[in-house]
Design a protein around this motif. Structure first.
Motif, short mmCIF file in Angstrom:
data_model
loop_
_atom_site.label_atom_id
_atom_site.label_comp_id
_atom_site.label_asym_id
_atom_site.label_seq_id
_atom_site.Cartn_x
_atom_site.Cartn_y
_atom_site.Cartn_z
N UNK A 79 -2.77 -33.47 -13.82
CA UNK A 79 -3.35 -34.45 -14.73
C UNK A 79 -3.48 -33.95 -16.15
N UNK A 80 -3.64 -34.91 -17.04
CA UNK A 80 -3.92 -34.67 -18.45
C UNK A 80 -5.22 -35.40 -18.78
N UNK A 81 -6.13 -34.73 -19.50
CA UNK A 81 -7.42 -35.33 -19.83
C UNK A 81 -7.82 -34.96 -21.25
N UNK A 82 -8.31 -35.93 -21.98
CA UNK A 82 -8.92 -35.69 -23.29
C UNK A 82 -10.40 -35.48 -23.01
N UNK A 83 -10.87 -34.25 -23.15
CA UNK A 83 -12.25 -33.92 -22.83
C UNK A 83 -13.20 -34.27 -23.97
N UNK A 84 -12.74 -34.12 -25.21
CA UNK A 84 -13.60 -34.41 -26.35
C UNK A 84 -12.74 -34.73 -27.57
N UNK A 140 -15.49 -32.00 -40.32
CA UNK A 140 -14.49 -31.42 -39.45
C UNK A 140 -14.24 -32.29 -38.22
N UNK A 141 -13.11 -32.06 -37.59
CA UNK A 141 -12.73 -32.77 -36.36
C UNK A 141 -12.39 -31.74 -35.30
N UNK A 142 -12.77 -32.05 -34.05
CA UNK A 142 -12.42 -31.20 -32.92
C UNK A 142 -11.90 -32.09 -31.80
N UNK A 143 -10.75 -31.74 -31.22
CA UNK A 143 -10.25 -32.39 -30.01
C UNK A 143 -10.04 -31.31 -28.96
N UNK A 144 -10.41 -31.66 -27.72
CA UNK A 144 -10.26 -30.73 -26.61
C UNK A 144 -9.49 -31.44 -25.51
N UNK A 203 -5.46 -25.55 -18.14
CA UNK A 203 -5.34 -25.02 -19.50
C UNK A 203 -6.11 -25.98 -20.40
N UNK A 204 -7.05 -25.43 -21.13
CA UNK A 204 -7.84 -26.22 -22.07
C UNK A 204 -7.45 -25.79 -23.47
N UNK A 205 -7.12 -26.77 -24.32
CA UNK A 205 -6.71 -26.47 -25.68
C UNK A 205 -7.61 -27.22 -26.65
N UNK A 206 -8.17 -26.50 -27.60
CA UNK A 206 -9.04 -27.08 -28.62
C UNK A 206 -8.33 -27.00 -29.97
N UNK A 207 -8.29 -28.12 -30.67
CA UNK A 207 -7.75 -28.20 -32.02
C UNK A 207 -8.89 -28.54 -32.96
N UNK A 208 -9.06 -27.75 -34.01
CA UNK A 208 -10.12 -28.00 -34.98
C UNK A 208 -9.54 -28.08 -36.38
N UNK A 209 -10.08 -28.99 -37.17
CA UNK A 209 -9.70 -29.12 -38.57
C UNK A 209 -11.01 -29.21 -39.35
N UNK A 237 -8.69 -26.66 -43.21
CA UNK A 237 -8.19 -25.51 -42.46
C UNK A 237 -8.09 -25.91 -40.99
N UNK A 238 -6.93 -25.69 -40.40
CA UNK A 238 -6.72 -26.03 -38.99
C UNK A 238 -6.67 -24.78 -38.13
N UNK A 239 -7.14 -24.93 -36.90
CA UNK A 239 -7.10 -23.81 -35.95
C UNK A 239 -6.89 -24.37 -34.55
N UNK A 240 -6.20 -23.59 -33.73
CA UNK A 240 -5.97 -23.94 -32.33
C UNK A 240 -6.45 -22.78 -31.47
#
Length: 167
Positions: free
Chosen positions: A63-68, A79-83, A110-116, A120-123
């Motif tokens: 499965x694929x899930x958008x946690x946040x 700022x924005x955060x997606x998990x 696998x959990x991936x967090x993207x922040x802006x 400045x962006x970070x993964x």
């Protein structure tokens, strides 16, 4: 005329029994939930899953899930955060009465967090064990609903409700 009516009745009877056949072992569905990640407010999320039942009690599911997906601010900076989560699990279920079943999940995700933040962006990503417990209910041989609590990471708890369709 009688032969045509008899043939039509026989065809309807034969097609009715075809609907009673057990569906194929594949299933797919969607879910919505609430995720609590340490350091963030509780966030709503959604996802989709696809699975295969080897037996009535054992399945494998991906499965694929958008946690946040949230915004935050520090002073005047925003700022924005997606998990996101990608998971593969083995599910063992135990049937109860009246269409209910209880199940457990053990897998890898696998959990991936993207922040802006302030341009400045970070993964960041983390992989590890996934486990959960749930309660399911079959409305019909094709439609199945579920409520589940998952632990995708040590600092993350997810509560979800979903519906799946067997085909």
């Amino acid at each position: 005329m009688f032969k045509k009516i008899a043939a039509a009745v026989a065809l309807v009877a034969a097609s009715a029994s075809a609907f009673a056949v057990e569906p194929q072992p594949f299933y797919a569905g969607v879910d919505v939930g609430s995720t609590k990640i340490e350091g963030l407010d509780r966030e709503g999320g959604y996802g989709a899953f696809l699975g295969y039942k080897f037996t009535p009690n054992v399945a494998i599911e991906g499965g694929y899930h958008r946690l946040a997906d949230t915004e935050f601010s520090v002073g005047s900076a925003r700022g924005d955060v997606t998990v996101d989560q990608i998971a593969l699990s083995v599910i063992g279920s135990l049937p109860l009465s009246n269409g209910f079943d209880v199940y457990g999940r053990l897998g890898y995700n696998r959990i991936e967090a993207d922040a802006d933040f302030g341009g400045v962006s970070a993964k960041e990503h983390d992989s590890g064990a996934l486990y959960g417990l749930g309660l399911g209910y079959s409305f019909s041989p094709v439609v199945h609903a579920r409520l589940e609590v998952q632990k995708p990471a040590s600092d993350t708890t997810r509560v979800l409700a979903g519906v799946g369709f067997r085909f």
